[in-house]
Design an enzyme around this catalytic site. Structure first.
Site, short mmCIF file in Angstrom:
data_model
loop_
_atom_site.label_atom_id
_atom_site.label_comp_id
_atom_site.label_asym_id
_atom_site.label_seq_id
_atom_site.Cartn_x
_atom_site.Cartn_y
_atom_site.Cartn_z
N GLU A 60 0.84 -1.21 0.00
CA GLU A 60 0.00 0.00 0.00
C GLU A 60 0.86 1.25 0.00
OE1 GLU A 60 -0.17 -2.63 1.96
OE2 GLU A 60 -2.20 -3.02 2.69
N CYS A 89 -2.27 -3.08 6.99
CA CYS A 89 -1.72 -2.97 8.35
C CYS A 89 -1.99 -1.58 8.91
CB CYS A 89 -0.22 -3.28 8.35
SG CYS A 89 0.83 -1.93 7.78
N1 THU Z 1 2.30 -6.39 4.01
C1 THU Z 1 1.85 -5.48 3.11
O1 THU Z 1 2.44 -5.31 2.03
N2 THU Z 1 0.74 -4.78 3.42
C2 THU Z 1 0.02 -4.92 4.56
O2 THU Z 1 -0.89 -4.16 4.81
C3 THU Z 1 0.35 -6.02 5.48
C4 THU Z 1 1.67 -6.65 5.29
C5 THU Z 1 3.51 -7.14 3.70
C6 THU Z 1 4.69 -6.78 4.55
C7 THU Z 1 5.52 -8.05 4.43
O3 THU Z 1 6.29 -7.96 3.24
C8 THU Z 1 4.50 -9.14 4.27
O4 THU Z 1 3.29 -8.52 3.87
C9 THU Z 1 4.24 -9.95 5.53
O5 THU Z 1 3.97 -9.13 6.61
#
Ligand code: THU
Length: 136
Positions: A60, A89
């Site tokens: 994001e 997240c």
């Molecule tokens: N991740 C995202 O790209 N976006 C989120 O909102 C949640 C987590 C990614 C970070 C990491 O590379 C992987 O997902 C596992 O946490």
């Protein structure tokens, strides 16, 4: 803000495509995100991990940074695609809030095309924003 079906489909398509380009060799959890701007532009990104784990970037924020780098300051919708329909997240919710109003649609889906729609304020209630900085 009401999104057209065409806008939803474009967002889901771009986020799904971006997920296929995610660089996630450590978590193996690929995420794709796409954002729509006021003037109809789409920007997308996947998560970008690193051997130094904390340096990894969320999809994001990669998509939002791409838009901001192109001169965009207002985001009107975001889509995120993961294998299991995971939601953005907390950090990404706050970064989206910087460039989006509380009623901004957030589409959360899976690579098979299924998704559901939430509002940013559902994901980040009582959010802190630039408006709070100007209150005495
Ligand atoms: N991740 C995202 O790209 N976006 C989120 O909102 C949640 C987590 C990614 C970070 C990491 O590379 C992987 O997902 C596992 O946490």
């Amino acid at each position: 803000m009401k999104l057209s079906l065409e806008d939803r489909e474009r967002l889901i398509h771009e986020a799904t495509l971006a997920r296929t380009r995610a660089y996630a060799p450590y978590s193996r959890y690929q995420v794709g995100a796409a954002i729509l701007t006021e003037d109809g532009q789409l920007f997308s990104g996947g998560n970008v991990e690193n051997a130094v784990y904390p340096l990894g970037l969320c999809a994001e924020r990669v998509a939002i940074a791409a838009a901001v780098a192109a001169g965009v300051r207002r985001v009107i919708a975001l889509a995120v695609i993961t294998a299991n329909g995971g939601t953005p997240c907390g950090a990404c919710r706050q970064v989206l809030r910087e460039f989006a109003e509380v009623d901004t649609p957030v589409l959360i889906g899976t690579p098979d095309g299924a998704y559901h729609e939430m509002r940013l304020e559902d994901l980040l209630p009582e959010s802190f924003s630039v408006a709070d900085l100007s209150q005495d």
